[in-house]
Design a protein around this motif. Sequence first.
Motif, mmCIF file in Angstrom:
data_model
loop_
_atom_site.group_PDB
_atom_site.id
_atom_site.type_symbol
_atom_site.label_atom_id
_atom_site.label_comp_id
_atom_site.label_asym_id
_atom_site.label_seq_id
_atom_site.Cartn_x
_atom_site.Cartn_y
_atom_site.Cartn_z
ATOM 1 N N ARG A 25 0.844 -1.216 0.000
ATOM 2 C CA ARG A 25 0.000 0.000 0.000
ATOM 3 C C ARG A 25 0.871 1.255 0.000
ATOM 4 O O ARG A 25 0.592 2.216 -0.704
ATOM 5 C CB ARG A 25 -0.934 -0.002 1.223
ATOM 6 C CG ARG A 25 -2.105 -0.966 1.077
ATOM 7 C CD ARG A 25 -3.160 -0.734 2.142
ATOM 8 N NE ARG A 25 -2.701 -1.141 3.452
ATOM 9 C CZ ARG A 25 -2.712 -2.403 3.900
ATOM 10 N NH1 ARG A 25 -3.175 -3.366 3.140
ATOM 11 N NH2 ARG A 25 -2.280 -2.695 5.108
ATOM 12 N N ARG A 26 1.923 1.219 0.802
ATOM 13 C CA ARG A 26 2.843 2.362 0.886
ATOM 14 C C ARG A 26 3.500 2.631 -0.474
ATOM 15 O O ARG A 26 3.586 3.765 -0.926
ATOM 16 C CB ARG A 26 3.873 1.943 1.894
ATOM 17 C CG ARG A 26 4.592 2.811 2.873
ATOM 18 C CD ARG A 26 3.907 3.862 3.613
ATOM 19 N NE ARG A 26 4.792 5.023 3.718
ATOM 20 C CZ ARG A 26 5.749 5.160 4.614
ATOM 21 N NH1 ARG A 26 5.925 4.251 5.531
ATOM 22 N NH2 ARG A 26 6.519 6.226 4.620
ATOM 23 N N LEU A 27 3.958 1.549 -1.126
ATOM 24 C CA LEU A 27 4.642 1.709 -2.420
ATOM 25 C C LEU A 27 3.660 2.170 -3.493
ATOM 26 O O LEU A 27 3.997 3.009 -4.339
ATOM 27 C CB LEU A 27 5.315 0.396 -2.841
ATOM 28 C CG LEU A 27 6.499 -0.043 -1.967
ATOM 29 C CD1 LEU A 27 6.981 -1.433 -2.366
ATOM 30 C CD2 LEU A 27 7.654 0.964 -2.055
ATOM 31 N N ALA A 28 2.446 1.625 -3.459
ATOM 32 C CA ALA A 28 1.444 2.019 -4.457
ATOM 33 C C ALA A 28 1.143 3.514 -4.335
ATOM 34 O O ALA A 28 1.032 4.224 -5.332
ATOM 35 C CB ALA A 28 0.173 1.191 -4.263
ATOM 36 N N THR A 193 11.890 -8.328 7.623
ATOM 37 C CA THR A 193 11.446 -7.181 8.427
ATOM 38 C C THR A 193 11.398 -7.494 9.922
ATOM 39 O O THR A 193 10.828 -6.715 10.686
ATOM 40 C CB THR A 193 10.049 -6.689 7.961
ATOM 41 O OG1 THR A 193 9.063 -7.676 8.313
ATOM 42 C CG2 THR A 193 10.006 -6.432 6.474
ATOM 43 N N THR A 194 11.998 -8.635 10.315
ATOM 44 C CA THR A 194 11.932 -9.026 11.731
ATOM 45 C C THR A 194 12.349 -7.864 12.641
ATOM 46 O O THR A 194 11.697 -7.592 13.654
ATOM 47 C CB THR A 194 12.845 -10.245 11.999
ATOM 48 O OG1 THR A 194 12.457 -11.295 11.118
ATOM 49 C CG2 THR A 194 12.730 -10.722 13.437
ATOM 50 N N ILE A 198 8.155 -0.310 9.906
ATOM 51 C CA ILE A 198 7.428 -0.156 8.645
ATOM 52 C C ILE A 198 8.161 0.851 7.751
ATOM 53 O O ILE A 198 8.342 0.627 6.553
ATOM 54 C CB ILE A 198 5.975 0.305 8.927
ATOM 55 C CG1 ILE A 198 5.202 -0.824 9.611
ATOM 56 C CG2 ILE A 198 5.276 0.755 7.643
ATOM 57 C CD1 ILE A 198 3.789 -0.465 10.029
ATOM 58 N N GLU A 199 8.624 1.929 8.363
ATOM 59 C CA GLU A 199 9.327 2.972 7.605
ATOM 60 C C GLU A 199 10.633 2.428 7.020
ATOM 61 O O GLU A 199 10.947 2.679 5.846
ATOM 62 C CB GLU A 199 9.589 4.175 8.540
ATOM 63 C CG GLU A 199 10.305 5.343 7.911
ATOM 64 C CD GLU A 199 9.536 5.980 6.740
ATOM 65 O OE1 GLU A 199 8.300 5.856 6.696
ATOM 66 O OE2 GLU A 199 10.201 6.575 5.860
#
Length: 219
Positions: A25-28, A193-194, A198-199
């Motif tokens: 969603r962030r990339l889109a 991503t462990t 999110i950023e």
Amino acid sequence: MNGKPLPLTIAIDGPAASGKGTLARRLADYYHLPHLDTGLTYRAVGHALIIHGLPLDNVSAAETAARQVDLGNLDREALSAHEVGEAASRVAVFPTVRKMLVDKQRAFAAQPGGAVLDGRDIGTVVCPDADVKLYVTASPEVRAGRRLRDIESRGGHADLSEILADIVRRDERDMGREDSPLRPAADAHLLDTTEMSIEAAFQAARTVIDAVLAKRNGA
Ligand SMILES: Nc1ncnc2c1ncn2[C@@H]1O[C@H](COP(=O)(O)OP(=O)(O)O)[C@@H](O)[C@H]1O
Ligand SMILES: Nc1ccn([C@@H]2O[C@H](COP(=O)(O)OP(=O)(O)O)[C@@H](O)[C@H]2O)c(=O)n1
């Protein structure tokens, strides 16, 4: 980004609660691309069987539900329940169901400007020619913690050890099925991503994508 050359197709795969949907969603949003969470299509099939009280191994009912899946009408709220994810992975083993859903997903991916799709077989089956492939993962314990927080944030209650057991069982089913098992495409970039926020995951993905775009531009 602004003024990036299109089309751009981004394929994101990974196990349950790895953060692939959040990243997609962030990339889109950032690259101004339409996004499809393909997990919702399998969830819609599982959900249809549940609400009709049908067993999850009823292939013909699952096929009927798959045929009726409308990408423009996927109700994330209704489909987000933990048990619907489990039902989705049960119906996702049926090749005929997969074929119907993959056809719809490919039509979405074929939009002129490109798209972001996330799921389990995007880089391997749905969009094998994607410009960028990301495989997002995280330890099962961290993923179970994230899913528990999701459930609690919606006012629900759950037991961490049960969620962890569900996640491990779902991973095994998704990775072990014959048709389109979950695995990284040979040319996927791995993103664990462990220990990433999110950023940080977004910035790492952006670095990969911007390098692909720069190469395409001859930089
Ligand atoms: N890198 C991260 N660090 C911490 N929490 C994350 C991270 N990525 C996602 N989350 C959170 O974990 C939960 C599951 O993420 P989600 O994107 O829905 O996973 P998936 O689509 O892989 O099932 C969400 O609540 C999300 O906000
Ligand atoms: N491209 C996809 C997407 C989901 N699925 C199946 O659908 C289930 C639910 O997917 P999801 O992405 O909504 O699940 P979460 O990762 O959000 O828990 C997965 O466990 C898979 O069995 C699939 O087989 N192929």
